[in-house]
Structures are given as C-alpha cells and as structure tokens.
Design an enzyme around this catalytic site. Structure first.
Site, short mmCIF file in Angstrom:
data_model
loop_
_atom_site.label_atom_id
_atom_site.label_comp_id
_atom_site.label_asym_id
_atom_site.label_seq_id
_atom_site.Cartn_x
_atom_site.Cartn_y
_atom_site.Cartn_z
N ARG A 1 0.83 -1.21 0.00
CA ARG A 1 0.00 0.00 0.00
C ARG A 1 0.87 1.26 0.00
O ARG A 1 0.55 2.25 -0.66
CB ARG A 1 -1.00 -0.03 1.15
CG ARG A 1 -2.01 -1.19 0.97
CD ARG A 1 -3.15 -1.16 1.94
NE ARG A 1 -4.07 -0.05 1.67
CZ ARG A 1 -4.96 -0.02 0.68
NH1 ARG A 1 -5.05 -1.04 -0.16
NH2 ARG A 1 -5.77 1.01 0.54
N HIS B 1 -4.25 -1.92 -7.82
CA HIS B 1 -5.14 -2.28 -6.71
C HIS B 1 -4.32 -3.08 -5.73
O HIS B 1 -3.45 -3.85 -6.12
CB HIS B 1 -6.31 -3.14 -7.22
CG HIS B 1 -7.04 -3.86 -6.12
ND1 HIS B 1 -8.12 -3.32 -5.47
CD2 HIS B 1 -6.82 -5.07 -5.53
CE1 HIS B 1 -8.54 -4.17 -4.54
NE2 HIS B 1 -7.77 -5.23 -4.56
#
Length: 141
Positions: free
Chosen positions: A87, A117
């Site tokens: 992330r 994603h």
C-alpha cells in the site's frame, strides 16, 4: 515481523502504458516476492464479483467498466508486512495526492485510472488471492 501475502492488480491503464516490469521491480526492490502471477482480461461477471463490496457505491459501474477495458496483471505478493508495504508503494488512491515516487504518482492518470489495486487487510488479501489463484498455484520461495 509477520510474513504476509497480499493481492496486487496492475490495472488496464498501467498495462497499456507497458510499465509492468517497472512496477514489478518496485515490488522486488521493496523485498516483496511475486509468488503467483497471471495476465487476464476480466469478464464483466468476474469484475462485478471481485468488486461486489462496492456494488452499492455510485462509482461501481465505472469501476467495472474500467477493469474490463483491457487486460490486467494479477499477482500475489509475499513478504514481511506485505500488505502495508504494498500500500505504501502504491500511494494514495488519487494520484494527485500520492507521494512522489509512488506507483500512482508515477504511472496513474486519475482517481479512476489509478494504475494498481492492493488488498487492504489480511482477511481481504486471503479472499482476493483465492479469487484469482487456487492455493495450489501460489508458491512461496
């Protein structure tokens, strides 16, 4: 530190820009191992099923339309704190707000076409990895 797995998708916009290798290099340089990988052109049904958690959201149709607009590259990544590390590499959802040097800051065009994603928690990572890779097709190394 915990060894985790996370799902990563290189979205149609980044695949079309031919930056798959550059993104893979970032994963590996950050200590993440690619333990499963495949390129796929999602069907509408698969995209709707994968993003079902967002079905009631106003952006759902546009998200599905975008995700089926071209092939994606899906990979399972493994490493210490893989979810948070991935992330951090991705950057903020909106590339205009993403830190310089993140995947989205460098390769994304908009909040919709945002290049990648990534799973947001261990529970979602397990579900998302299983969606694309039966367990026998994921190889720790």
């Amino acid at each position: 530190m915990a060894i985790e797995r996370t799902l990563s998708i290189i979205k149609p916009d980044a695949v079309a820009k031919n930056v798959i290798g550059q993104i893979y290099t970032r994963f590996e340089n950050a200590g993440l191992k690619i333990v499963a990988s495949r390129m796929v052109h999602l069907s509408r049904a698969d995209a709707e099923k994968f993003y079902a958690v967002h079905a009631a959201r106003p952006f759902f149709k546009d998200l599905v339309d975008f995700m089926i607009s071209g092939p994606v590259v899906v990979q399972a990544l493994e490493g210490e704190n893989a979810i948070l590390k991935h992330r951090d590499l991705m950057g903020a959802t909106d590339p205009k707000k993403a830190e310089k040097g993140t995947i989205r800051a460098d390769f994304a065009d908009s909040i919709d076409a945002n290049a990648v994603h990534g799973s947001d928690a261990p529970e979602t990572a397990a579900v998302e990895i299983a969606f694309f890779f039966p367990q026998v097709n994921v190889y720790s190394r």
